[in-house]
Design a protein around this motif. Structure first.
Motif, PDB file in Angstrom:
ATOM      1  N   ASP A 135      34.011 -52.557  58.761  1.00  9.45           N
ATOM      2  CA  ASP A 135      33.591 -53.553  59.738  1.00  9.45           C
ATOM      3  C   ASP A 135      34.316 -53.316  61.058  1.00  9.45           C
ATOM      4  O   ASP A 135      35.534 -53.153  61.076  1.00  9.45           O
ATOM      5  CB  ASP A 135      33.910 -54.954  59.195  1.00  9.45           C
ATOM      6  CG  ASP A 135      33.238 -56.039  60.020  1.00  9.45           C
ATOM      7  OD1 ASP A 135      32.257 -55.733  60.730  1.00  9.45           O
ATOM      8  OD2 ASP A 135      33.694 -57.193  59.956  1.00  9.45           O
ATOM      9  N   ARG A 137      34.751 -55.052  64.837  1.00  8.77           N
ATOM     10  CA  ARG A 137      34.458 -56.275  65.575  1.00  8.77           C
ATOM     11  C   ARG A 137      35.390 -56.425  66.770  1.00  8.77           C
ATOM     12  O   ARG A 137      36.296 -55.620  66.969  1.00  8.77           O
ATOM     13  CB  ARG A 137      34.576 -57.485  64.649  1.00  8.77           C
ATOM     14  CG  ARG A 137      35.989 -57.754  64.129  1.00  8.77           C
ATOM     15  CD  ARG A 137      36.059 -59.140  63.490  1.00  8.77           C
ATOM     16  NE  ARG A 137      37.327 -59.427  62.858  1.00  8.77           N
ATOM     17  CZ  ARG A 137      38.391 -59.926  63.486  1.00  8.77           C
ATOM     18  NH1 ARG A 137      38.355 -60.164  64.787  1.00  8.77           N
ATOM     19  NH2 ARG A 137      39.504 -60.171  62.820  1.00  8.77           N
ATOM     20  N   ALA A 191      36.504 -53.874  70.428  1.00  9.70           N
ATOM     21  CA  ALA A 191      35.914 -53.257  69.243  1.00  9.70           C
ATOM     22  C   ALA A 191      36.990 -52.501  68.487  1.00  9.70           C
ATOM     23  O   ALA A 191      37.579 -51.565  69.021  1.00  9.70           O
ATOM     24  CB  ALA A 191      34.796 -52.287  69.635  1.00  9.70           C
ATOM     25  N   GLU A 238      38.149 -54.024  61.540  1.00  7.87           N
ATOM     26  CA  GLU A 238      38.791 -55.278  61.115  1.00  7.87           C
ATOM     27  C   GLU A 238      40.092 -55.013  60.352  1.00  7.87           C
ATOM     28  O   GLU A 238      41.083 -55.720  60.512  1.00  7.87           O
ATOM     29  CB  GLU A 238      37.801 -56.100  60.274  1.00  7.87           C
ATOM     30  CG  GLU A 238      38.501 -57.041  59.326  1.00  7.87           C
ATOM     31  CD  GLU A 238      38.051 -58.484  59.382  1.00  7.87           C
ATOM     32  OE1 GLU A 238      37.547 -58.946  60.419  1.00  7.87           O
ATOM     33  OE2 GLU A 238      38.221 -59.142  58.353  1.00  7.87           O
ATOM     34  N   SER A 271      25.774 -65.535  64.115  1.00  7.31           N
ATOM     35  CA  SER A 271      27.113 -66.041  64.394  1.00  7.31           C
ATOM     36  C   SER A 271      27.018 -67.519  64.771  1.00  7.31           C
ATOM     37  O   SER A 271      25.988 -68.164  64.535  1.00  7.31           O
ATOM     38  CB  SER A 271      27.751 -65.210  65.511  1.00  7.31           C
ATOM     39  OG  SER A 271      29.115 -65.555  65.644  1.00  7.31           O
ATOM     40  N   TYR A 292      32.176 -66.486  67.249  1.00  5.32           N
ATOM     41  CA  TYR A 292      31.596 -65.237  67.742  1.00  5.32           C
ATOM     42  C   TYR A 292      32.678 -64.198  68.037  1.00  5.32           C
ATOM     43  O   TYR A 292      33.587 -64.441  68.835  1.00  5.32           O
ATOM     44  CB  TYR A 292      30.772 -65.509  69.011  1.00  5.32           C
ATOM     45  CG  TYR A 292      30.092 -64.278  69.545  1.00  5.32           C
ATOM     46  CD1 TYR A 292      29.103 -63.649  68.796  1.00  5.32           C
ATOM     47  CD2 TYR A 292      30.455 -63.733  70.764  1.00  5.32           C
ATOM     48  CE1 TYR A 292      28.485 -62.504  69.269  1.00  5.32           C
ATOM     49  CE2 TYR A 292      29.846 -62.590  71.247  1.00  5.32           C
ATOM     50  CZ  TYR A 292      28.864 -61.984  70.490  1.00  5.32           C
ATOM     51  OH  TYR A 292      28.259 -60.847  70.954  1.00  5.32           O
ATOM     52  N   ASP A 293      32.561 -63.044  67.376  1.00  6.46           N
ATOM     53  CA  ASP A 293      33.545 -61.983  67.597  1.00  6.46           C
ATOM     54  C   ASP A 293      32.884 -60.610  67.690  1.00  6.46           C
ATOM     55  O   ASP A 293      33.556 -59.588  67.669  1.00  6.46           O
ATOM     56  CB  ASP A 293      34.610 -61.992  66.487  1.00  6.46           C
ATOM     57  CG  ASP A 293      34.019 -61.777  65.102  1.00  6.46           C
ATOM     58  OD1 ASP A 293      32.843 -61.394  64.994  1.00  6.46           O
ATOM     59  OD2 ASP A 293      34.753 -61.995  64.111  1.00  6.46           O
ATOM     60  N   ASP A 294      31.553 -60.605  67.801  1.00  6.08           N
ATOM     61  CA  ASP A 294      30.853 -59.312  67.795  1.00  6.08           C
ATOM     62  C   ASP A 294      30.775 -58.704  69.194  1.00  6.08           C
ATOM     63  O   ASP A 294      29.699 -58.315  69.659  1.00  6.08           O
ATOM     64  CB  ASP A 294      29.457 -59.474  67.186  1.00  6.08           C
ATOM     65  CG  ASP A 294      29.526 -59.737  65.692  1.00  6.08           C
ATOM     66  OD1 ASP A 294      30.380 -59.114  65.036  1.00  6.08           O
ATOM     67  OD2 ASP A 294      28.750 -60.573  65.190  1.00  6.08           O
ATOM     68  N   GLN A 316      31.610 -55.920  70.042  1.00  9.19           N
ATOM     69  CA  GLN A 316      31.201 -54.515  69.957  1.00  9.19           C
ATOM     70  C   GLN A 316      29.701 -54.341  70.049  1.00  9.19           C
ATOM     71  O   GLN A 316      29.203 -53.294  70.411  1.00  9.19           O
ATOM     72  CB  GLN A 316      31.717 -53.907  68.640  1.00  9.19           C
ATOM     73  CG  GLN A 316      30.895 -54.179  67.389  1.00  9.19           C
ATOM     74  CD  GLN A 316      30.918 -55.637  66.929  1.00  9.19           C
ATOM     75  OE1 GLN A 316      31.711 -56.430  67.406  1.00  9.19           O
ATOM     76  NE2 GLN A 316      30.035 -55.983  66.012  1.00  9.19           N
ATOM     77  N   ASP A 317      28.967 -55.421  69.744  1.00  5.30           N
ATOM     78  CA  ASP A 317      27.524 -55.320  69.586  1.00  5.30           C
ATOM     79  C   ASP A 317      26.766 -55.372  70.909  1.00  5.30           C
ATOM     80  O   ASP A 317      25.619 -54.944  70.990  1.00  5.30           O
ATOM     81  CB  ASP A 317      27.051 -56.472  68.685  1.00  5.30           C
ATOM     82  CG  ASP A 317      26.203 -55.968  67.552  1.00  5.30           C
ATOM     83  OD1 ASP A 317      26.005 -54.742  67.484  1.00  5.30           O
ATOM     84  OD2 ASP A 317      25.734 -56.801  66.750  1.00  5.30           O
ATOM     85  N   ASP A 356      26.153 -60.386  73.546  1.00  2.00           N
ATOM     86  CA  ASP A 356      26.811 -61.649  73.857  1.00  2.00           C
ATOM     87  C   ASP A 356      25.903 -62.614  74.615  1.00  2.00           C
ATOM     88  O   ASP A 356      25.524 -62.354  75.760  1.00  2.00           O
ATOM     89  CB  ASP A 356      28.059 -61.331  74.696  1.00  2.00           C
ATOM     90  CG  ASP A 356      28.874 -62.568  75.028  1.00  2.00           C
ATOM     91  OD1 ASP A 356      28.473 -63.671  74.598  1.00  2.00           O
ATOM     92  OD2 ASP A 356      29.904 -62.412  75.706  1.00  2.00           O
TER      93      ASP A 356
END
Ligand SMILES: Cc1cc2nc3c(=O)[nH]c(=O)nc-3n(C[C@H](O)[C@H](O)[C@H](O)COP(=O)(O)O)c2cc1C
Lengths: 444, 251
Positions: free
Chosen positions: A36, A38, A265, A268, A349, A354-356, A358-359, A362
């Motif tokens: 993972d 994040r 990013a 985890e 999320s 919200y912790d993504d 990297q994606d 947002d």
């Protein structure tokens, strides 16, 4: 009654070892075949500033008037070698966060907010953008292992240079930016093919140990004609030794980033399992500086999980000269705002979780390169919000300092603090509340 | 050639035309002045160019000689240099008459750096542009993280060279050490001799006409009289550019 409690009523018992998060992690790993990754910082609970309390003044100490009497917040960074040290109105700086990880609008907002508040902001892994240079009165230029976008022109435009050896979220790891955020502009600045999952180097390419670093620092000083301060940023691990070596290598300022520090990013497993808490790092750093006769001469900036004025006052009391904030600044800009709840839900999320980063999706337009989402981040309004937040942080810290009878935030001292837990007491090296006991330092 | 403190009238190219200016030629003796003095004087040329040809005597392996240059001047260093000579060079032509220490021409942007001897490790590291020519051998990590520079090594290079190289060209007329081009992005690597081993994701690639032409240009620029067709080309297999997973959205 929550769902959980109902299950408990029914006689079901969750394992402490294999709790639902653990079970979910195992199943996610089995589904995807990849660890993972994040954003955000460590989410586990570790001893932190909440475990410390101030001893306000009373009989034995004399408080200052809360609203009237001066409590200085100004700090000068880089007094050791630089011709032009950085003068800040408040001891709260904005940490390095890259354009790439963040949208150009978010970077601009950080610059605007910091400038209104009279503090500095910092570039990140990926170079300097005109947006942030233009809007930042004091801009610190990061010098990272990747050297993406590194060039002498920007170096000479910088107000300080920060050599990044590591980050609290991943000491020993390099930068990471997944393909969805490596857009044409980001890729161009970093000389990378568009859309690659960028995994940057974790070691600097042209120096290895502290003796080499000393020469590298001299090179940067020569290139910038000894004008600007040079910081060294380390993730908190063997902080006592790292700080000593950083001083020896010639740093003007040392930035120590604790394990709770945010990231854009990172794996985890890395975020949660490497490094020491910010609380434990500060006394180590201060001890190293004091032993070398360099406390206050080489300034110490502390970061990693700083959220409010109390955290700042506690950092200063333990001996820091200033702090840096990352996650809290993003939250001030609007990250995790409940107004985007529906959109957070759509991407699996929720506001507050919200912790993504990297994606790149947002909803608040902050940790994204999507032009439509980025538009939601108004740099002027965002800058205003950040300035408000910085002002509150400062007033809160001043309130606590005055209560302890201090006319300067940097006059706060470890003697003003006690700890609520034995762990925090041992790490922060202040006595357990109501005792004179500091585990590891004094007898019980 | 007359050196110390001498002045001469010379013709220089400025923009489109040749104009005559009273530019001087200056020698700095590092046995007398410090590296900081030297760099300060060289940097001043970016504000106001008044000396085009510089000579540096007695470098004696000192570090950070002629770093951060930003003007079309030529600097001849008469002896060996320590770490980071000509670091972050822009526009200038720097010649090191001897061996160069670690990180010569690191992060160069443009211009030319020529080492007449050998270069230590990390030559041309992270450099974005310009031409680095090494007449002898280069140590480990030559061209590490290079971002657009052209490097021509007339001798051999050490291990881990061009690690994470992003852009530019690396030409080696001798042999290459172990793990060449590990985690390579888009650098073109040309090696005439043997390669001890290739790093992860680095493969031998076909030498097409465009590569022959490119290599010929690089050899010409470096003043090497070698036959391009004798070289092999190496580049990225591009298999490490993205995480390989079935479910990419779950990163
Ligand atoms: C979105 C984001 C991007 C970051 N990018 C960088 C970076 O490029 N370079 C760096 O040294 N640290 C980077 N960091 C870490 C911060 O500089 C800082 O150390 C950390 O955020 C401090 O902890 P806090 O977030 O709890 O305040 C980043 C952090 C975040 C949240």
């Amino acid at each position: 009654m929550s769902n959980n409690d109902k299950k408990y009523e029914n006689g079901l018992r969750e394992s402490a070892t294999f709790d639902r998060k653990t079970i979910d992690d195992i199943q996610r790993a089995a589904d995807t075949g990849i660890y993972d990754i994040r954003g955000f910082g460590a989410k586990r609970k570790v001893p932190h500033f909440d475990d410390l309390l101030f001893l306000g003044a009373s009989m034995s100490r004399y408080p200052l008037e809360g609203y009237r009497e001066k409590c200085n917040t100004k700090v000068t960074l880089g007094t050791r070698f630089a011709k032009n040290p950085i003068e800040l109105d408040i001891p709260v700086t904005i940490a390095g966060m890259s354009f790439g990880a963040l949208s150009a609008n978010a970077k601009e907002a950080l610059g605007r907010g910091a400038s209104i508040a009279g503090t500095s902001t910092t570039t990140g892994d990926g170079g300097m953008t005109p947006e942030e240079r233009g809007q930042s009165k004091n801009l610190v230029y990061q010098y990272l292992p990747s050297r993406y976008g590194m060039n002498p022109d920007d170096l000479r435009k910088a107000d300080a240079i920060e050599i990044v050896l590591g980050q609290g979220a991943k000491p020993g790891g390099g930068g990471m930016l997944l393909g969805q955020k490596v857009t044409e502009r980001v890729a161009g600045m970093r000389t990378l093919p568009i859309g690659v999952d960028q995994r940057s180097a974790c070691r600097h390419p042209d120096w290895t140990g502290p003796d080499d670093l000393a020469i590298k620092i001299l090179e940067l000083r020569e290139i910038t004609d000894w004008k600007v301060p040079i910081y060294i940023k380390v993730g908190a691990t063997r902080t006592y030794y790292d700080v000593k070596l950083a001083v020896k290598a010639g740093a003007d300022v040392i930035v120590v980033d604790g394990m709770q520090g945010g990231t854009a990013a990172t794996q985890e497993v890395f975020i949660e399992h490497v490094g020491i808490p910010t609380l434990a790092a500060i006394p180590q750093a201060v001890q190293a500086l004091k032993e070398m006769g360099m406390h206050r001469k080489v300034q110490l900036i502390v970061s990693g999980g700083i959220r409010n004025g109390a955290d700042i006052a506690k950092c200063m009391a333990l001996g820091a000269d200033a702090v840096a904030i990352g996650t809290a600044a993003l939250v001030a800009l609007g990250c995790n705002d409940p107004k985007w709840e529906e959109e957070y839900n759509k991407i699996g999320s929720a506001a507050g979780f919200y912790d993504d980063y990297q994606d790149g999706k947002d909803p608040a337009g902050i940790s994204t390169q999507d032009p439509e989402l980025s538009k939601r981040m108004d740099p002027v309004a965002g800058g205003r919000r950040l300035a408000n937040f910085l002002s509150v942080l400062t007033m809160e810290a001043q309130t606590l300092a005055r209560a302890c009878g201090k006319s300067d935030l940097r006059n706060l001292e470890p003697e003003d603090l006690v700890a609520l837990t034995i762990e925090a007491s041992a790490m922060a090296r202040v006595p357990l509340a109501g005792t004179s006991w500091i585990p590891g330092q004094t007898g019980f | 050639m007359q050196r110390s403190g001498s002045q001469k009238q010379q013709n220089y190219m400025f923009g489109n035309g040749t104009v005559t200016r009273g530019l001087t030629m200056k020698t700095i003796d590092l046995a007398v002045q410090s590296v900081t003095d030297l760099n300060r004087e060289l940097h001043a040329q970016a504000d106001k160019l008044n000396e085009k040809d510089w000579f540096v005597e007695n470098p004696k392996g000192q570090h950070n000689i002629a770093v951060g240059l930003d003007e079309e001047i030529s600097v001849d260093i008469k002896g060996p240099t320590g770490y980071y000579a000509a670091g972050m060079n822009k526009k200038a032509t720097v010649t090191i008459h001897g061996n160069a220490g670690q990180g010569v021409a690191e992060n160069m942007m443009s211009g030319k750096v020529h080492v007449t001897g050998n270069a230590s490790q990390c030559a041309g590291a992270t450099a974005h542009g310009g031409l680095l020519v090494i007449d002898g051998d280069a140590g480990a990590r030559c061209g590490i993280s290079m971002k657009g520079i052209d490097i021509v090594v007339k001798g051999s290079i050490g291990h881990m060279s061009c690690f994470m190289g992003q852009a530019g060209n690396l030409v080696v007329c001798g042999d290459a050490g172990e793990t060449l081009g590990d985690s390579l992005y888009e650098v073109h690597i040309y090696v005439k001799g043997s390669v001890d081993s290739l790093g992860a994701d680095c493969i031998e690639k076909e030498m097409r006409q465009e590569h022959i032409d490119e290599l010929q240009g690089l050899l010409d620029a470096a003043g090497v009289d070698d036959e391009p067709s004798l070289f092999k080309r190496y580049g990225s297999a591009r298999q490490l550019y993205n995480f390989q997973v079935d479910n990419a959205s779950a990163y």
